[in-house]
Each structure stands twice: as structure tokens, then as C-alpha cells.
Design a protein around this motif. Structure first.
Motif, PDB file in Angstrom:
ATOM      1  N   LEU A   1       0.833  -1.210   0.000  1.00 52.67           N
ATOM      2  CA  LEU A   1       0.000   0.000   0.000  1.00 52.67           C
ATOM      3  C   LEU A   1       0.862   1.251   0.000  1.00 52.67           C
ATOM      4  O   LEU A   1       0.512   2.262  -0.630  1.00 52.67           O
ATOM      5  N   GLN A   2       1.992   1.207   0.703  1.00 51.37           N
ATOM      6  CA  GLN A   2       2.897   2.345   0.724  1.00 51.37           C
ATOM      7  C   GLN A   2       3.424   2.643  -0.679  1.00 51.37           C
ATOM      8  O   GLN A   2       3.488   3.804  -1.103  1.00 51.37           O
ATOM      9  N   GLN A   3       3.787   1.611  -1.391  1.00 59.71           N
ATOM     10  CA  GLN A   3       4.285   1.789  -2.760  1.00 59.71           C
ATOM     11  C   GLN A   3       3.215   2.410  -3.653  1.00 59.71           C
ATOM     12  O   GLN A   3       3.497   3.312  -4.462  1.00 59.71           O
ATOM     13  N   LEU A   4       1.988   1.938  -3.519  1.00 57.12           N
ATOM     14  CA  LEU A   4       0.894   2.485  -4.321  1.00 57.12           C
ATOM     15  C   LEU A   4       0.614   3.941  -3.943  1.00 57.12           C
ATOM     16  O   LEU A   4       0.342   4.776  -4.819  1.00 57.12           O
ATOM     17  N   ALA A   5       0.652   4.248  -2.655  1.00 63.41           N
ATOM     18  CA  ALA A   5       0.397   5.617  -2.206  1.00 63.41           C
ATOM     19  C   ALA A   5       1.432   6.571  -2.793  1.00 63.41           C
ATOM     20  O   ALA A   5       1.090   7.646  -3.311  1.00 63.41           O
ATOM     21  N   GLU A   6       2.706   6.196  -2.713  1.00 65.54           N
ATOM     22  CA  GLU A   6       3.766   7.032  -3.277  1.00 65.54           C
ATOM     23  C   GLU A   6       3.608   7.156  -4.792  1.00 65.54           C
ATOM     24  O   GLU A   6       3.842   8.227  -5.367  1.00 65.54           O
ATOM     25  N   LYS A   7       3.206   6.087  -5.431  1.00 64.26           N
ATOM     26  CA  LYS A   7       3.031   6.084  -6.885  1.00 64.26           C
ATOM     27  C   LYS A   7       1.981   7.106  -7.318  1.00 64.26           C
ATOM     28  O   LYS A   7       2.229   7.932  -8.216  1.00 64.26           O
ATOM     29  N   TRP A   8       0.802   7.082  -6.664  1.00 67.86           N
ATOM     30  CA  TRP A   8      -0.265   7.962  -7.119  1.00 67.86           C
ATOM     31  C   TRP A   8      -0.052   9.407  -6.710  1.00 67.86           C
ATOM     32  O   TRP A   8      -0.481  10.331  -7.428  1.00 67.86           O
ATOM     33  N   VAL A   9       0.611   9.645  -5.592  1.00 68.26           N
ATOM     34  CA  VAL A   9       0.974  11.021  -5.244  1.00 68.26           C
ATOM     35  C   VAL A   9       1.933  11.579  -6.295  1.00 68.26           C
ATOM     36  O   VAL A   9       1.797  12.719  -6.749  1.00 68.26           O
ATOM     37  N   GLU A  10       2.894  10.761  -6.702  1.00 68.06           N
ATOM     38  CA  GLU A  10       3.858  11.208  -7.700  1.00 68.06           C
ATOM     39  C   GLU A  10       3.203  11.431  -9.067  1.00 68.06           C
ATOM     40  O   GLU A  10       3.466  12.430  -9.743  1.00 68.06           O
ATOM     41  N   LEU A  11       2.337  10.504  -9.491  1.00 64.75           N
ATOM     42  CA  LEU A  11       1.743  10.598 -10.822  1.00 64.75           C
ATOM     43  C   LEU A  11       0.731  11.731 -10.945  1.00 64.75           C
ATOM     44  O   LEU A  11       0.624  12.370 -12.002  1.00 64.75           O
TER      45      LEU A  11
END
Length: 693
Positions: free
Chosen positions: A306-316
Motif C-alpha cells: 500500500l505504501q508503494q501504491l500511495a507514493e506512486k499515485w501522489v507522484e503521478l
């Protein structure tokens, strides 16, 4: 006569003799104990002064999310290769009598004891550099007298077997400077990308102040605090004669040239999260300096996926060519476990954790707490107020408050609570707030976990006072969790290298809201994504409705400076904030949907492998098909209906067909009246004509 006087004085003399003997005995015992302690310190072999074990951080799945490599990633540097300014700064602020005492400073200890007795606590310390070094190497950080005695003994052993230079060198190479930097050489490279031998007075005084609170005084995260601490260090150096007044002033005025904190992210999972873990440990007896001894195992609540996904969508989703920031917090609504945390859009550019420390205006995202208070006061989803431009009286002094709806769109008619929540009608919110009274919203927010102090003012209903992102996630979790508040939990437990539990944090929940009213509100909060809602304006979640593929309840919020999206599934609660750190106004036409897109994309992908569960109603809930036009029970004759949840006994009992019949009857009466009117008027004029004849 003399004999009598002599006999009378004998008991008094005997008492003094006993006291004197007791004092002599105590002195002998004290001296003997001191000799035993000193002899033991001399006879026992020299204690080891280096550590090389690794402290490991684990995610909720027990995978390794970070490590602290003590000894392996620490740069050991000789004392002679450390800047004299740094050495002077540390001695001045930590232990001015370092070269004179034998491990502990008696005058400082007596002064600290007196201060602690006066304050009734053990808050003030008097540890020398040697004692601090001994504590970091061998002991815990408990503030107990037994630990203090052990600390003094180990300090004496260090002073007995090592030169002052060795002790100082070891201390400077093991002390913690924040962000994973252990030792002065690591700290110098981290903050200034140079060796400790090259530190200037300004740089040295900054670094010397950090160990007092590595997270609190971080120049990356809190430059103002770090600057204030630097002034304390420089003043101490001036007081000891290490520098002149001119040198102090020049150092205070020198601007730091800090390195970008990109190297801090390294291979850690969730660097903002792990920084907060360190801050939490600092606030307990398990000071981060304890980890310098190595071998600890820190079990956290973070979900790496979930942490990886959270960072991914904040960045994108966050614009890269802008200073705008974004932050996100994910909580298990049933336990309070923090599953993911993104404190900013780029940790390498800014380590400031906005989830934990920023207080931002939530706008309409505060309204669910207001409407829960309304349900407690007897409102139902069908309670109506008129939506129209309104000037509100805010007191007896004639002051007024004139809020508006977004885009100045109004129903200019009565709307019910469910619709007001879905389209975020501000007039309805203000009328509700003033009807309930100034404290209703404040009390509800406090119950669910909003920790900032809110003022009971009219504009509070529109979210004009700052709250923390982590608190909003916790507050919405209480609504999702059947009215049970949750305290965000980051650490499950910490163990030593032998598996002994040093600290354990239990999950904390408390029933603070009525389960039925919480469910009714959660059910209404799903309407923000309902495109079928035919209203004077669209539902606020219409722009992301195509991304919603499961039951979700949420609320967006915006002010001139902030954009929020907070909401839940039965499994996760996520709060997203977007805005500028310097509180500049946002361009909502371009940036206003960013928080919603981050939230929707994360919830969709983060829950992809989870069951598409509906929110579970408690006993005492009925779901009823309602005719939107009349607010009564629906019927095929009345057209499309909406299914709304009610507490049993508060749902409508009449059908919309009853209203149709009533309107028909009223219409028939009006027709009869209109048909008779000309006849009456004709008779009247006939009579009038006859009267003139």
C-alpha cells in the motif's frame, strides 16, 4: 545541687553520642562502598566502546522496510580530524567541566537534584559527556535512580580505563544526529557533504545542537528550531570563552548551505513513516540513542504494498513543475493501524511530514462531523432547509457572515440533508450549524479524534480552522467503524536482539458515537459519487465517479488554499491533502481535482484484491425507497426513487401517492373556486347595476 544537675544532663549527652556514632558508621560505610566501587572500576576490564549490530525495521507483513547499520555505515574519525569548533561547541553546551571531572559533575548533580525536588519530577538531567556515552553504550534511558547509579558506575569505569580524548572521540563517533546519521562524520556528510574536519563555526554549532532532539531540531524538517538551538550553542561557547562576541554574531548571521536531503531516502520503504517512528521512540523511554547499541527489532504497522501504491499515485497525480505539495494517510478503520503514509510529494526535496505536523483548513471535509451532530439532535436524511443566498447574524452586535456556495449555485428551494451533503451546500451547513449551537461540531470532532483545538465560530462549519491530516483519517475511521474512535498506531512492538519486548503499543478503540447514526451518515456519504442525483448542481464526486467500482463513502473539501478528499471502504480509510506550504492560493480550475484523483486511484488499486464489501448496517436500521420530489415513500406512479437508510422509526410512513391525491384534491378545490368566481362577480356587477337603476 551540682549532683542533681549532672544527673539531669546525662540523657542529653547520651543522645548526641548515639547520633555521632551513627554518623561515623555511615561515613565508614560510605567510604567503604566508595572504595569498593572505585576498586571494582579499576579491577574490572575496560568496557568495549564500539557497537556493530544492526537495528531492523519491519512492516506489518514482517518484511524488512529499513535497517540502521551501526558500525557498518558509521564513519569512525579520529579526534584530531574533527573540527576544533565542533569539539568546543559540544563541550560548551553539553559538559563544560569535561576535562576536570572524573566521570560525573557533583555540583551539577546537586543542582539538578534540587531542581527536580522543587519541580517534583526527574526532568532535569546533569549527565556529563562520559555518562551520556556510558548510557548510550550500556544502559537504557529510563529516568530512574537505579539507572543513574549504574550510569555513574560505568562512567567511572570509562574514566578509569580510557583517556579523556578516547571518551570524547567515542562519544562524537556514536552520538545520533538524526535521519539515520550516527557520529559526527556521518552527520557532516549528510548535512553539508564535507568531512567533520572542514566544518565552519556556523556549521559546527548547528550540528552540536542537534543531539538534544534529533528529530525536533532537524535543520531539514524544522530550520527555525535548529536555528534557535544553534544560538543556544553559540551563547554557551561565548560564555566559556571558546569564541568572541564578534565570532558568535558572525556565525549567527551566516546562512547554512545544506545539502538537498535526497540521500535520506536511500532504500527505506516509507521514509516519512520511518522518520515518524524515530520521533515516536524519542518521545518514550526508548530514546533513539538506545538504538546505537544495535540489535533492536522494530515492528511497525506499515503495509509495504500500500505504501508503494500511495507514493506512486501522489507522484503521478501531483504536478511536477509546481511547488504544490500533496500528502496522504491510510488507516485501518477498525484497528487504527497506519498502513501507508506520504508526508510530501518528494522526500528528497523536503523531509517535512505534512501528515503529522501540518494543520490545514479542511473546508467541507469537516461537514460529516457536523451532520453527525445534527442526526443526534433529531435530524434525518430528509430534514430540509432552503438553499439560497443568505446573510447570517453572528451575534447581538449586528455582525453578519455571508458565505456562498461554490460557483454561486443555489437550489432556491428546500433541499434535504442527503442532497446537501452530496453537493456540499454551504448554506444548508451554516443553517445546521447555527441551529445546533456553536459547540455541537466542536464536541463531535473532539470525540472522533481531532486533536487541534477548534473554536466554536460560525465559519467552523465550512472548515476554516486547521486540522491534521492524520486526525482526519482517524475521524472518518470512527464513522466507518460503527462509531468507535481509533488512535493511529505506528509501532506494534520493539524487541532487543534476544527477543525481549522493550515496548509494545496496544490497539486503542473506544465507542464514542452511536452505531446507527454513524451508519446513516456513512450511507449518505456514498451519494457524493452518485451521477443519478438530479440536483441544481452536480455531486462533488462526479469527476471521479468513473473510478469508483465498490461501495465507498467520502467527502471532499476545499478552501482558497487547500484541497481535500477523505473517505473509506469497510477495509481502509484514506485522507489526501493538496496545497502549498506557504498558504498561497490554489488554482482550483487546474489543481482542485488532484486530491480526488489521488484518493480514487489509490483506493481503486489498493483494494483491487479485496472483496467489494458493502458497509454493514447495525441492528435498528431500515432502508427505504424514497420519492425525491416529495420525500415520501416511493411508488411507480411517482417516478424514479432513491434508497436511503434511516434509523428505524424515523423513516417516512406516507406514500408519495398520498401526496399526489392531496395535490389533486387541492387542485380540484382551486378549479371549483375559480369556476365559481366569475359567477359571483357577475352577480355582484348585476346587483351593482340594478342598484344604480
Amino acid at each position: 545541687m551540682n549532683t542533681a544537675l549532672k544527673r539531669h544532663s546525662q540523657p542529653k549527652l547520651s543522645w548526641w553520642r548515639k547520633l555521632l556514632r551513627c554518623m561515623l558508621l555511615a561515613g565508614v560505610l560510605f567510604t567503604s562502598s566508595a572504595l569498593v566501587i572505585v576498586t571494582s572500576a579499576i579491577v574490572l576490564e575496560a568496557p568495549p566502546i564500539q557497537v556493530d549490530q544492526t537495528t531492523v525495521f519491519y512492516g506489518a507483513d514482517h518484511s524488512v522496510i529499513g535497517e540502521s547499520h551501526h558500525g557498518n555505515k558509521r564513519y569512525w574519525i579520529e579526534l584530531e580530524d574533527i573540527s576544533p569548533s565542533l569539539i568546543d561547541a559540544v563541550i560548551s553546551v553539553e559538559d563544560r567541566e569535561f576535562y576536570e571531572h572524573n566521570g560525573f559533575d557533583i555540583p551539577r548533580i546537586m543542582s539538578a537534584i534540587a531542581a527536580n525536588i522543587k519541580s517534583g519530577s526527574k526532568a532535569q538531567g546533569a549527565s556529563t559527556i562520559t555518562q551520556q556515552y556510558a548510557r548510550n553504550l550500556f544502559l537504557t534511558h529510563d529516568k530512574t535512580w537505579s539507572r543513574k547509579l549504574e550510569e555513574a558506575f560505568y562512567a567511572l569505569r570509562l574514566e578509569t580505563h580510557y583517556d579523556k580524548e578516547d571518551i570524547l572521540e567515542g562519544y562524537l563517533n556514536t552520538i545520533y544526529f538524526g535521519h539515520g546519521a550516527y557520529g559526527i562524520e556521518a552527520a557532516s556528510k549528510l548535512y553539508f557533504d564535507k568531512s567533520a574536519s572542514q566544518l565552519t563555526l556556523s556549521e559546527a554549532s548547528l550540528l552540536a545542537g542537534i543531539p538534544k532532539g534529533p528529530s525536533y531540531y532537524s535543520p531539514f524538517s524544522y530550520p527555525d528550531r535548529a536555528k534557535g538551538r544553534q544560538r543556544v550553542v553559540l551563547a554557551s561557547m561565548e560564555a566559556t570563552g571558546a569564541i568572541t562576541t564578534t565570532e558568535r554574531q558572525q556565525a549567527e548571521q551566516t546562512e547554512w548551505e545544506l545539502e538537498p536531503p535526497g540521500q535520506l531516502a536511500d532504500e527505506r520503504t516509507g521514509p516519512y513513516f520511518q522518520d515518524h517512528i524515530e520521533q515516536l521512540i524519542e518521545s518514550t523511554d526508548l530514546n533513539p540513542q538506545l538504538m546505537e547499541r544495535g540489535g533492536l527489532h522494530v515492528y511497525t504497522t506499515l503495509d509495504p504494498e500500500l505504501q508503494q501504491l500511495a507514493e506512486k499515485w501522489v507522484e503521478l497525480e501531483t504536478p511536477k513543475d509546481s511547488d504544490i505539495q500533496a500528502a496522504l494517510a491510510v488507516i485501518d478503520p477498525h484497528s487504527g493501524d497506519v498502513r501507508a503514509l506520504v508526508g510530501g510529494k518528494n522526500y528528497e526535496e523536503s523531509t517535512y511530514n505534512r501528515v503529522i505536523h501540518a494543520k490545514r483548513q479542511p473546508g467541507s471535509a469537516i461537514k460529516p462531523f457536523l451532520y453527525y451532530a445534527a442526526l443526534e439532535s433529531g435530524f434525518t436524511p430528509l430534514t430540509s432547509f432552503r438553499s439560497e443566498p443568505t446573510e447570517f447574524q453572528t451575534g447581538t452586535d449586528g455582525n453578519t457572515y455571508t458565505p456562498g456556495n461554490y460557483g454561486e449555485k443555489y437550489a432556491n428551494d428546500f433541499i434535504d440533508l442527503e442532497e446537501a451533503l452530496a453537493v456540499s451546500d454551504n448554506i444548508y451547513a451554516m443553517k445546521t450549524h447555527l441551529f445546533l449551537g456553536p459547540d455541537a461540531l466542536v464536541n463531535t470532532a473532539e470525540k472522533v479524534g481531532i486533536t487541534t483545538e477548534l473554536d466554536p465560530i460560525p465559519s467552523l462549519a465550512l472548515g476554516t480552522q486547521g486540522v491534521r491530516i492524520i486526525d482526519m483519517a482517524a475521524g472518518y475511521s470512527a464513522l466507518t467503524n460503527g462509531g468507535q474512535s481509533v488512535k493511529p498506531r505506528f509501532i506494534q512492538k520493539i524487541t532487543d536482539s534476544q527477543g525481549n519486548v522493550l515496548m509494545e503499543q496496544k490497539q486503542e478503540t473506544k465507542q464514542v458515537l452511536d452505531p446507527k447514526k454513524s451508519y446513516v451518515l456513512t450511507d449518505m456519504m456514498q451519494s457524493m459519487f452518485d451521477l443519478s442525483l438530479d440536483s441544481y448542481t452536480s455531486a462533488t464526486g462526479a469527476s471521479i465517479a468513473h473510478l469508483i467500482d465498490r461501495p465507498l463513502a467520502g467527502k471532499s473539501g476545499s478552501t482558497d488554499y487547500d484541497s481535500w478528499m477523505v473517505g473509506s471502504s469497510p477495509q481502509l480509510t484514506t485522507a489526501v491533502w493538496v496545497g502549498y506550504d506557504d498558504n498561497r492560493e490554489m488554482n482550483h480550475a487546474q489543481e482542485g481535482q488532484v486530491s480526488k484523483r489521488i484518493w480514487a486511484q489509490f483506493m481503486r488499486e489498493g483494494l483491487e484484491d479485496e472483496l467489494k464489501l458493502a458497509f454493514s448496517p447495525p441492528d435498528g436500521i431500515v432502508k427505504t425507497d424514497i420519492d425525491p420530489e416529495t420525500g415520501l415513500l416511493s411508488s411507480e406512479e411517482c417516478g424514479p426513487s432513491r434508497t436511503i437508510a434511516f434509523e428505524a422509526g424515523t423513516e417516512p410512513t406516507k406514500s408519495c401517492t398520498d401526496e399526489m391525491e392531496k395535490e389533486a384534491q387541492d387542485g380540484e378545490h382551486r378549479d371549483q373556486h375559480e369556476n365559481k368566481l366569475p359567477e359571483k362577480e357577475e352577480k355582484f356587477f348585476d346587483r351593482l347595476k340594478k342598484w344604480f337603476e
